[in-house]
Write a protein that holds these residues in place. Structure first.
Motif, PDB file in Angstrom:
ATOM      1  N   ASP A 177      -7.629  -1.322  -4.725  1.00  0.00           N
ATOM      2  CA  ASP A 177      -7.778  -1.900  -3.389  1.00  0.00           C
ATOM      3  C   ASP A 177      -9.261  -2.168  -3.116  1.00  0.00           C
ATOM      4  O   ASP A 177     -10.101  -1.307  -3.401  1.00  0.00           O
ATOM      5  CB  ASP A 177      -7.217  -0.941  -2.335  1.00  0.00           C
ATOM      6  CG  ASP A 177      -7.077  -1.587  -0.976  1.00  0.00           C
ATOM      7  OD1 ASP A 177      -8.129  -1.898  -0.360  1.00  0.00           O
ATOM      8  OD2 ASP A 177      -5.949  -1.781  -0.514  1.00  0.00           O
ATOM      9  N   LEU A 205      -3.719  -3.263  -1.459  1.00  0.00           N
ATOM     10  CA  LEU A 205      -2.568  -2.396  -1.700  1.00  0.00           C
ATOM     11  C   LEU A 205      -2.066  -1.865  -0.367  1.00  0.00           C
ATOM     12  O   LEU A 205      -2.848  -1.647   0.563  1.00  0.00           O
ATOM     13  CB  LEU A 205      -2.953  -1.225  -2.614  1.00  0.00           C
ATOM     14  CG  LEU A 205      -3.515  -1.579  -3.994  1.00  0.00           C
ATOM     15  CD1 LEU A 205      -3.899  -0.310  -4.744  1.00  0.00           C
ATOM     16  CD2 LEU A 205      -2.499  -2.387  -4.800  1.00  0.00           C
ATOM     17  N   LYS A 251       2.796   3.086  -8.393  1.00  0.00           N
ATOM     18  CA  LYS A 251       1.637   3.319  -7.548  1.00  0.00           C
ATOM     19  C   LYS A 251       1.301   4.804  -7.599  1.00  0.00           C
ATOM     20  O   LYS A 251       2.192   5.654  -7.745  1.00  0.00           O
ATOM     21  CB  LYS A 251       1.916   2.902  -6.101  1.00  0.00           C
ATOM     22  CG  LYS A 251       2.175   1.418  -5.946  1.00  0.00           C
ATOM     23  CD  LYS A 251       2.520   1.064  -4.509  1.00  0.00           C
ATOM     24  CE  LYS A 251       2.852  -0.420  -4.361  1.00  0.00           C
ATOM     25  NZ  LYS A 251       3.248  -0.764  -2.970  1.00  0.00           N
ATOM     26  N   LEU A 266      -2.565   0.745  -8.419  1.00  0.00           N
ATOM     27  CA  LEU A 266      -1.277   0.204  -8.863  1.00  0.00           C
ATOM     28  C   LEU A 266      -1.404  -0.113 -10.345  1.00  0.00           C
ATOM     29  O   LEU A 266      -2.397  -0.719 -10.779  1.00  0.00           O
ATOM     30  CB  LEU A 266      -0.916  -1.051  -8.073  1.00  0.00           C
ATOM     31  CG  LEU A 266       0.412  -1.742  -8.423  1.00  0.00           C
ATOM     32  CD1 LEU A 266       1.029  -2.388  -7.193  1.00  0.00           C
ATOM     33  CD2 LEU A 266       0.246  -2.789  -9.534  1.00  0.00           C
TER      34      LEU A 266
END
Length: 218
Positions: free
Chosen positions: A35, A88, A111, A97
């Motif tokens: 992310d 994410l 995840k 992920l």
């Protein structure tokens, strides 16, 4: 532990170790997604996170002295590694992920989060919520059109073959589902054969512990 960080090196290695066990065949392609607002996006190279995830997928634990060579070893084995930055829905700062594809074309997406101090948690497998922390033997049973009678039969069969187990979760998503069983004891291959032959069971995966000390189920 090898590497500069328990959260960003050891944690990823343990996530990779568990993720690799979800694949039945040789891994061919790996996509690792961070992310942009999380810590991995900023520090993954300096803190060896990229190498940690790949080391785990190669079967190397956080104490493996070759961990820093994981990317080179993956390339040597013909495994494609792609690192991506994308949003994410898991807002933990150490979220990741993983999309894994094996040589048969099977793809598993999972995840996970690194919680700190080398502790980790897989939070989702194939869109099913799970809670896998590496302190149990984790049996994942995938189902299709599973009836209540078949679920009861499954519980009886497992009870006869395993001790100290707990059905951690039963999650249904339309016609497909996932049953997560935790146990402190090793799961024999024969147990998997029996379960796989039950009507409505489409597959199983067994994830062995990655922590040095196991939790216990009475």
């Amino acid at each position: 532990m090898v590497g500069p960080s328990s959260s960003h090196t050891a944690g990823p290695a343990r996530i990779g170790l568990m993720a690799g066990q979800l694949m039945k065949n040789r891994i061919k392609n790996v996509t690792i997604v961070f992310d942009p607002q999380g810590s991995f996006a900023a520090v993954n190279k300096d803190q060896w996170s990229d190498r940690g995830f790949v080391a785990g997928l190669l079967g190397w634990g956080p104490d493996n002295r070759e961990l820093n060579r994981a990317l080179e070893e993956a390339a040597k084995q013909g495994i494609s590694i792609e690192l991506k930055i994308a949003l994410l829905d898991e807002k933990h700062p150490n979220a990741v992920l993983l999309m894994l594809e094996d040589e048969t074309g099977e793809i598993i997406i999972l995840k996970a989060i690194s919680l700190g101090g080398g502790m980790v948690q897989i939070t989702e497998v194939k869109s099913f919520p799970v809670s896998i922390s590496g302190d149990f033997f984790e049996l994942l049973i995938f189902t299709h059109n599973l009836s209540k009678e078949t679920l009861k039969k499954l519980q009886i069969e497992i009870g006869e073959m395993l001790s100290g187990f707990e059905i951690s979760s039963v999650v249904m998503n339309g016609e497909v589902g996932l049953i997560n069983i935790k146990t402190s004891n090793e799961v024999d291959h024969q147990v998997l054969c029996v379960i796989n032959n039950i009507e409505g069971i489409t597959g199983t995966r067994l994830v062995s512990p990655v922590l040095p000390v196991l939790s216990k189920r009475d």
